[in-house]
Design a protein around this motif. Sequence first.
Motif, PDB file in Angstrom:
ATOM      1  N   GLY A  35       0.807  -1.230   0.000  1.00 38.38           N
ATOM      2  CA  GLY A  35       0.000   0.000   0.000  1.00 38.38           C
ATOM      3  C   GLY A  35       0.818   1.247   0.000  1.00 38.38           C
ATOM      4  O   GLY A  35       0.279   2.331   0.138  1.00 38.38           O
ATOM      5  N   GLN A  36       2.190   1.166  -0.108  1.00 36.42           N
ATOM      6  CA  GLN A  36       3.055   2.343  -0.045  1.00 36.42           C
ATOM      7  C   GLN A  36       3.677   2.550  -1.411  1.00 36.42           C
ATOM      8  O   GLN A  36       4.036   1.603  -2.101  1.00 36.42           O
ATOM      9  CB  GLN A  36       4.149   2.106   1.012  1.00 36.42           C
ATOM     10  N   GLN A  37       3.748   3.851  -1.813  1.00 33.78           N
ATOM     11  CA  GLN A  37       4.356   4.168  -3.097  1.00 33.78           C
ATOM     12  C   GLN A  37       5.861   3.854  -3.035  1.00 33.78           C
ATOM     13  O   GLN A  37       6.518   4.086  -2.006  1.00 33.78           O
ATOM     14  CB  GLN A  37       4.159   5.658  -3.425  1.00 33.78           C
ATOM     15  N   PRO A  38       6.399   3.336  -4.088  1.00 30.76           N
ATOM     16  CA  PRO A  38       7.846   3.052  -4.088  1.00 30.76           C
ATOM     17  C   PRO A  38       8.641   4.339  -4.005  1.00 30.76           C
ATOM     18  O   PRO A  38       8.253   5.342  -4.596  1.00 30.76           O
ATOM     19  CB  PRO A  38       8.074   2.307  -5.412  1.00 30.76           C
ATOM     20  N   ARG A  39       9.751   4.300  -3.231  1.00 33.60           N
ATOM     21  CA  ARG A  39      10.584   5.481  -3.075  1.00 33.60           C
ATOM     22  C   ARG A  39      11.472   5.627  -4.314  1.00 33.60           C
ATOM     23  O   ARG A  39      12.024   4.661  -4.818  1.00 33.60           O
ATOM     24  CB  ARG A  39      11.468   5.354  -1.838  1.00 33.60           C
ATOM     25  N   PRO A  40      11.567   6.830  -4.755  1.00 29.49           N
ATOM     26  CA  PRO A  40      12.479   7.017  -5.908  1.00 29.49           C
ATOM     27  C   PRO A  40      13.928   6.906  -5.466  1.00 29.49           C
ATOM     28  O   PRO A  40      14.262   7.132  -4.306  1.00 29.49           O
ATOM     29  CB  PRO A  40      12.129   8.428  -6.380  1.00 29.49           C
ATOM     30  N   ASN A  41      14.758   6.548  -6.439  1.00 27.65           N
ATOM     31  CA  ASN A  41      16.196   6.491  -6.169  1.00 27.65           C
ATOM     32  C   ASN A  41      16.721   7.903  -6.141  1.00 27.65           C
ATOM     33  O   ASN A  41      16.646   8.621  -7.144  1.00 27.65           O
ATOM     34  CB  ASN A  41      16.893   5.685  -7.277  1.00 27.65           C
ATOM     35  N   LEU A  42      17.218   8.326  -4.972  1.00 29.77           N
ATOM     36  CA  LEU A  42      17.613   9.709  -4.783  1.00 29.77           C
ATOM     37  C   LEU A  42      19.001  10.018  -5.357  1.00 29.77           C
ATOM     38  O   LEU A  42      19.381  11.182  -5.425  1.00 29.77           O
ATOM     39  CB  LEU A  42      17.594  10.049  -3.290  1.00 29.77           C
ATOM     40  N   GLN A  43      19.740   8.994  -5.674  1.00 31.48           N
ATOM     41  CA  GLN A  43      21.076   9.259  -6.208  1.00 31.48           C
ATOM     42  C   GLN A  43      21.045   9.154  -7.717  1.00 31.48           C
ATOM     43  O   GLN A  43      20.401   8.263  -8.261  1.00 31.48           O
ATOM     44  CB  GLN A  43      22.084   8.252  -5.639  1.00 31.48           C
ATOM     45  N   PRO A  44      21.697  10.037  -8.370  1.00 36.03           N
ATOM     46  CA  PRO A  44      21.734   9.950  -9.833  1.00 36.03           C
ATOM     47  C   PRO A  44      22.476   8.710 -10.261  1.00 36.03           C
ATOM     48  O   PRO A  44      23.430   8.270  -9.576  1.00 36.03           O
ATOM     49  CB  PRO A  44      22.441  11.238 -10.252  1.00 36.03           C
ATOM     50  N   PRO A  45      21.994   8.092 -11.342  1.00 35.98           N
ATOM     51  CA  PRO A  45      22.672   6.856 -11.773  1.00 35.98           C
ATOM     52  C   PRO A  45      24.066   7.153 -12.343  1.00 35.98           C
ATOM     53  O   PRO A  45      24.198   7.980 -13.249  1.00 35.98           O
ATOM     54  CB  PRO A  45      21.717   6.295 -12.828  1.00 35.98           C
ATOM     55  N   ASN A  46      25.033   6.439 -11.740  1.00 36.99           N
ATOM     56  CA  ASN A  46      26.428   6.466 -12.226  1.00 36.99           C
ATOM     57  C   ASN A  46      26.932   7.862 -12.534  1.00 36.99           C
ATOM     58  O   ASN A  46      27.237   8.200 -13.684  1.00 36.99           O
ATOM     59  CB  ASN A  46      26.574   5.596 -13.490  1.00 36.99           C
ATOM     60  N   PRO A 138      13.850  13.469  -4.091  1.00 38.15           N
ATOM     61  CA  PRO A 138      13.690  14.402  -5.222  1.00 38.15           C
ATOM     62  C   PRO A 138      12.745  15.534  -4.835  1.00 38.15           C
ATOM     63  O   PRO A 138      11.907  15.400  -3.968  1.00 38.15           O
ATOM     64  CB  PRO A 138      13.107  13.523  -6.329  1.00 38.15           C
ATOM     65  N   SER A 139      12.872  16.671  -5.535  1.00 36.34           N
ATOM     66  CA  SER A 139      12.013  17.842  -5.267  1.00 36.34           C
ATOM     67  C   SER A 139      10.581  17.548  -5.691  1.00 36.34           C
ATOM     68  O   SER A 139      10.299  16.582  -6.401  1.00 36.34           O
ATOM     69  CB  SER A 139      12.558  19.068  -6.010  1.00 36.34           C
ATOM     70  N   LEU A 140       9.635  18.497  -5.251  1.00 36.10           N
ATOM     71  CA  LEU A 140       8.194  18.346  -5.566  1.00 36.10           C
ATOM     72  C   LEU A 140       7.955  18.385  -7.063  1.00 36.10           C
ATOM     73  O   LEU A 140       7.146  17.625  -7.597  1.00 36.10           O
ATOM     74  CB  LEU A 140       7.403  19.441  -4.850  1.00 36.10           C
ATOM     75  N   ARG A 143       8.884  15.107  -8.657  1.00 32.88           N
ATOM     76  CA  ARG A 143       7.874  14.079  -8.416  1.00 32.88           C
ATOM     77  C   ARG A 143       6.616  14.312  -9.233  1.00 32.88           C
ATOM     78  O   ARG A 143       6.003  13.387  -9.743  1.00 32.88           O
ATOM     79  CB  ARG A 143       7.533  14.028  -6.928  1.00 32.88           C
ATOM     80  N   LEU A 144       6.188  15.605  -9.328  1.00 30.87           N
ATOM     81  CA  LEU A 144       5.003  15.900 -10.146  1.00 30.87           C
ATOM     82  C   LEU A 144       5.254  15.598 -11.611  1.00 30.87           C
ATOM     83  O   LEU A 144       4.367  15.137 -12.336  1.00 30.87           O
ATOM     84  CB  LEU A 144       4.587  17.356  -9.972  1.00 30.87           C
ATOM     85  N   ALA A 145       6.464  15.892 -12.067  1.00 32.02           N
ATOM     86  CA  ALA A 145       6.765  15.654 -13.486  1.00 32.02           C
ATOM     87  C   ALA A 145       6.769  14.179 -13.819  1.00 32.02           C
ATOM     88  O   ALA A 145       6.414  13.784 -14.934  1.00 32.02           O
ATOM     89  CB  ALA A 145       8.120  16.288 -13.837  1.00 32.02           C
ATOM     90  N   SER A 146       7.086  13.357 -12.872  1.00 27.96           N
ATOM     91  CA  SER A 146       7.138  11.933 -13.144  1.00 27.96           C
ATOM     92  C   SER A 146       5.815  11.211 -12.908  1.00 27.96           C
ATOM     93  O   SER A 146       5.718  10.019 -13.141  1.00 27.96           O
ATOM     94  CB  SER A 146       8.223  11.295 -12.259  1.00 27.96           C
ATOM     95  N   ASN A 147       4.773  11.953 -12.406  1.00 28.02           N
ATOM     96  CA  ASN A 147       3.458  11.337 -12.118  1.00 28.02           C
ATOM     97  C   ASN A 147       2.565  11.518 -13.336  1.00 28.02           C
ATOM     98  O   ASN A 147       1.937  12.580 -13.532  1.00 28.02           O
ATOM     99  CB  ASN A 147       2.846  11.999 -10.881  1.00 28.02           C
ATOM    100  N   TRP A 148       2.528  10.495 -14.233  1.00 24.50           N
ATOM    101  CA  TRP A 148       1.727  10.608 -15.470  1.00 24.50           C
ATOM    102  C   TRP A 148       0.227  10.605 -15.194  1.00 24.50           C
ATOM    103  O   TRP A 148      -0.557  11.202 -15.932  1.00 24.50           O
ATOM    104  CB  TRP A 148       2.083   9.461 -16.424  1.00 24.50           C
TER     105      TRP A 148
END
Length: 729
Positions: A35-46, A138-140, A143-148
Amino acid sequence: MNNPRPWPYGQRPVNPPSPPVTAAGSAKMPPPRRGQQPRPNLQPPNPRWSETGPKGPSQWVNSSPGATMPPPAPKAEARSIYPAPKQPRSRQPASKPSEPRDPTPQKPTRQRRSASRAQTEVASLRSQLDTPATDLRPSLWIRLASNWTLWALVALALFGGVATASAVSLFRIPNLPNCRAIFWPLASASTRLQCADAYADQGSVESLLAAISLVERLPQDHPLRSDIDERVERWAEQILTIADRTFHEGDLQEAIAIARRIPGHTAAAALVVDRIATWEDIWQKASTIFANAETYLQEGKFREAFGEAIQLRNVGNDYWQTTKYEELLNLITAARRDINLLGQARRLAERGSVTAILEALELIGQIQDTSPLHGEAQTLMKEISRKLLDLAENALARADSASALDILGKIPPKAGLAGEVADFKTLAEAYELTWDNSTMGYETAILRLQSISRDRPLYSRAQALIGEWQQQVEGLALLDWSRRVAEPGTVADLRAAIIEARRIGRDNPRWQDAQQQIDRWQREISRIEDGPYLSQAKALAGAGDRAALSAAIETAQVIPRGSSLYSEAQDLIADWRWEIQRLDHAPILAQARQLAAAGNFSQAIAVASQIPQGQALHSDAQSLVRTWRGEVSGGDQLQRAYQSAQGGTIAALVQAINIAREVPEGSSRWSEAQGVINQWSWDILRSAESEANRDLPQAIQIARQVPARTEAYASAQLKIQEWTALSNP
């Protein structure tokens, strides 16, 4: 997002676990709970950073070769990637921030890697924990930009809002200008039309006229003139429709006033004159019908009034066909009741008593003001109430002021006699002053009546009483003076007093009193002058013989005709003359009685008839004559009956009975006549019985000839029944 606390509230571990590190060198986030939204990966990849980056030696080093992490921002609070436990609300001011808390990263899972790289990564992570790090979430906006899903909903809302706004803009009436604030000399035609339409939509006469006035200011060559004219014609027709509706609602004058306000250049204006004429004709016709019905109701002609009411149903006006028609029907019903009440009131008032008049007034009071007979009822009420005034005045004339005021208080206020009642109270006071029958009392009463002014209802009655009482004063003065003159009591003084008293005229209220006083004085004069003659005549008549009576008559005739003793003297003279006649006629009547006693009735009748008519003993003589003539007649009739019975036949006996019945009942032969009548009736019955042995029908015929009211009549009837039964077995 629901983040459960990893430790009890207000506690946290001393050595928090570090997040696991993946093979690529990034920290691996723990899997989300149910029931919990997955946490985004806060570190940039590589990320690829040099050890000597632009930020200096404080950069983080990625586990990847040559990669470095950007250093945290200065003075930024180190925040854990895990949510901190909730703290209770602080009651301190909002301006005082709470102290930052250290992040508590979770302990990462171990993966298979080389020991050297693992130690390097552990050292790197520990250095990160020792140094305050920036917020790894990540900033608000990110997160909004990634919520389709959110962007899909926003797009759908935008498209729906645009569609709704388009529909509203298509169907919405444009806002009208503020017509009251417009400077009309500079206003455009469209503005005038919009305001005119707004005025016309209100639907009243004033608003329609305002609309017409607003657009008529435009020139005739205006491009919108055809549209303007069309609207003006429509609005004018609406005004005429309102006028017609007003006419049908019962306001003719208002309807005419509305119709006449229609602009004259419109087509509706051409209909106004004819329409008004039609309205006035209908109204006049309906008013005439209604007035005729009211006249019929006042005359008691209910059938004719109902006929007029029926005509109202077809006059062509709703107001007259409904409201006034119902009103007229109610008037007819009320008039039927009211005319009966008026009839009863008139019959009661004719009795003339106070009780009957009050009952009549109570009946009249039941008639309503709206009744067609209300005027007649008010007239009758006033007329009957004036009868109460007359009765009250009669009580005053009898010196009964209590009854007069009681009657006065019962006059109803609705009779409209308040002025008369007030004036009558003044009359009552004046009447009371006259009851002592003195000159002073009448003079004071006259002064009281003079307070009733000319504009008062009973002014004429007060003036009449003043004139009457002034005559009373004059009569009383003359009568008092004549009494003073007669006080000595001599014949000369009495005659002088009579002369003074005769100055009181016949039209004077004291004339009757004066005449009575004059009669008393005349009797006194006659007693003084003629009394001795009358006394002497009475003394002479006391002897009772013819000579004394004649002398008394001569003495009494000396009294003159104008004397108060004249009538008494004449009565005595008549009595004395009657006595003289009685003395003269008594011997004649005695002789007649002697002749009748001897049976010589014819001669007795002749002697008694010598007494003249109108003289003494004439009536006695005539009574005897009638008796004696009956005796003579009865004897003659009985003699004829005997002669008829000598024939011996049935017919002769019947004839004898009829003759004997003519003997007068007062005759001395009447008993003898009755005896022979009964005897002859038995003779007839015996003849019938003898004949019955031979011929029953003949016997019945003979028995039927027995006269009624004879002794044999009843027996004859029984025989007839018996013989009839035998002859018809």
